[in-house]
Design an enzyme around this catalytic site. Structure first.
Site, short mmCIF file in Angstrom:
data_model
loop_
_atom_site.label_atom_id
_atom_site.label_comp_id
_atom_site.label_asym_id
_atom_site.label_seq_id
_atom_site.Cartn_x
_atom_site.Cartn_y
_atom_site.Cartn_z
N ASP A 28 6.64 -11.31 -20.73
CA ASP A 28 7.02 -9.95 -21.08
C ASP A 28 6.26 -8.84 -21.27
O ASP A 28 5.09 -9.17 -21.49
CB ASP A 28 8.02 -10.29 -22.31
CG ASP A 28 8.49 -9.03 -22.91
OD1 ASP A 28 9.32 -8.27 -22.44
OD2 ASP A 28 8.23 -8.74 -24.31
N ASP A 33 6.75 -5.24 -22.91
CA ASP A 33 6.92 -4.28 -24.09
C ASP A 33 6.86 -5.27 -25.12
O ASP A 33 7.68 -6.03 -25.50
CB ASP A 33 8.22 -3.62 -24.00
CG ASP A 33 8.40 -2.47 -23.03
OD1 ASP A 33 7.38 -2.11 -22.75
OD2 ASP A 33 9.70 -1.99 -22.64
N ASP A 36 8.47 -11.53 -27.13
CA ASP A 36 8.41 -11.18 -28.56
C ASP A 36 9.62 -11.00 -28.97
O ASP A 36 9.95 -10.71 -30.24
CB ASP A 36 7.69 -9.92 -28.66
CG ASP A 36 8.45 -8.69 -28.15
OD1 ASP A 36 8.87 -8.83 -27.09
OD2 ASP A 36 8.64 -7.45 -29.01
C1 2M8 Z 1 13.81 -0.80 -22.43
O1 2M8 Z 1 13.30 -1.94 -22.72
C2 2M8 Z 1 12.87 -2.68 -23.89
C3 2M8 Z 1 12.44 -3.86 -23.81
O2 2M8 Z 1 12.54 -4.73 -24.86
C4 2M8 Z 1 14.06 -2.25 -24.99
O3 2M8 Z 1 15.07 -2.90 -24.95
O4 2M8 Z 1 13.24 -1.85 -26.06
C5 2M8 Z 1 14.03 -0.45 -20.91
O5 2M8 Z 1 14.65 0.68 -20.85
C6 2M8 Z 1 12.69 -0.39 -20.36
O6 2M8 Z 1 13.11 0.12 -18.92
C7 2M8 Z 1 11.85 0.76 -20.76
O7 2M8 Z 1 10.68 0.75 -20.11
C8 2M8 Z 1 11.62 0.28 -22.39
C9 2M8 Z 1 10.78 1.17 -23.30
O8 2M8 Z 1 10.57 0.93 -24.46
O9 2M8 Z 1 12.88 0.15 -23.10
MG MG Z 2 9.40 -7.31 -25.62
MG MG Z 3 11.04 -6.62 -22.28
#
Ligand code: 2M8
Ligand code: MG
Ligand code: MG
Length: 277
Positions: free
Chosen positions: A6, A8, A214
């Site tokens: 993963d 983020d 995570d």
């Molecule tokens: C979004 O994805 C994260 C993944 O955990 C979320 O749901 O918080 C998506 O929109 C992704 O494209 C973007 O880069 C990310 C940014 O925090 O948020």
């Molecule tokens: Mg994540």
């Molecule tokens: Mg993710």
């Protein structure tokens, strides 16, 4: 060894999106040829930028498992069931984004005012709710197979919302900030499909899969990997992952990522007790 990760909150810091603590280990993997396969909620457009920054040349999985991309000359023959697109083989698990935005539009009647889609947020709204830079928010807005949703209502209503979407055939996954509405794929299916491609390419190697994540949307992937690294989050409790070979990092984000991956590679001091969830 195959490392599925993963981005983020795992390889990238939840707040700053930095991966610098993992840089030395990533360089080592690059040198010795250990694939590091991003498996993320992010879009293909975001991955195009990030893979350059990471100096990553391996396959990747976008939009929570909705599609897998393999560089065209990565394997000796084209994987079955793929289309060629912009220098990649693409294996698609989900219907296109429009299908999911249409389904979400139908929810306005019952849940109007309780959720906001990425489409409605627009680039400025995405930037404000994620802390991404304007250009990164732009890349994040280019969804192809899924729609992220910001839930604004009460928790009980959120469960009802998720249930309604699932009954209509959607897969709904909780990311760090958003609910991701997509089709049949998930990160676990993507890991399994991609591992099969590696097994076909290297039939004589015993492949070991390590997955790191995570959040709840990582559980499917963590469960099907041989080894699961749960990277501790600074903002939410760790997901519950039934697994025999699981390591919960003590540190968060990329530091925790390095800690967990090293633990399975036997490169870290073995803690007295393994943290368990
Ligand atoms: C979004 O994805 C994260 C993944 O955990 C979320 O749901 O918080 C998506 O929109 C992704 O494209 C973007 O880069 C990310 C940014 O925090 O948020
Ligand atoms: Mg994540
Ligand atoms: Mg993710």
């Amino acid at each position: 060894i195959l490392i599925f990760t993963d981005l983020d909150g795992s390889l990238l810091d939840h707040f700053s999106y930095s991966f610098s603590p993992a840089q030395p280990l990533l360089s080592l993997f690059n040198e010795i040829g250990v694939p590091v396969i991003p498996v993320t909620s992010k879009t293909r457009a975001e991955l195009a930028v990030l893979r350059c920054e990471l100096d990553n040349h391996d396959p990747f999985v976008v939009e929570n498992g909705a599609a897998v991309f393999i560089p065209e000359n990565y394997f000796s023959s084209p994987p079955a069931g793929c289309e060629v697109i912009d220098g990649f083989y693409r294996y698609q698990f989900s219907k296109p984004r429009e299908y999911w935005t249409d389904l979400l539009a139908q929810q306005e009647a019952e849940f109007g005012g309780e959720f906001e889609t990425f489409t409605h947020l627009g680039v400025e709204g995405i930037r404000a709710s994620t802390g991404l830079t304007e250009s990164a928010a732009q890349q994040a807005s280019k969804r192809e197979f899924s729609e992220p949703v910001l839930w604004l209502g009460l928790d009980e209503r959120k469960l009802r919302f998720i249930e309604t979407l699932r009954e209509a055939g959607a897969t709904v996954l909780q990311g760090g900030r958003f609910l991701h509405v997509t089709g049949a794929g998930n990160k676990g299916k993507a890991l399994q499909w991609l591992s099969e491609q590696y097994r076909a390419e290297y039939p004589d190697s015993a492949l070991l899969t390590i997955a790191a994540g995570d959040s709840d949307n990582d559980v499917d992937m963590l469960q099907v990997a041989d080894c699961a690294v749960v990277v501790r989050s600074p903002v939410h409790s760790p997901p519950e992952v039934p697994h025999q070979h699981l390591y919960l990092s003590r540190q968060t984000g990329p530091q925790g990522w390095v800690e967990g991956v090293n633990w399975f590679l036997g490169a870290a001091d073995r803690p007295e007790t393994i943290d368990s969830i």
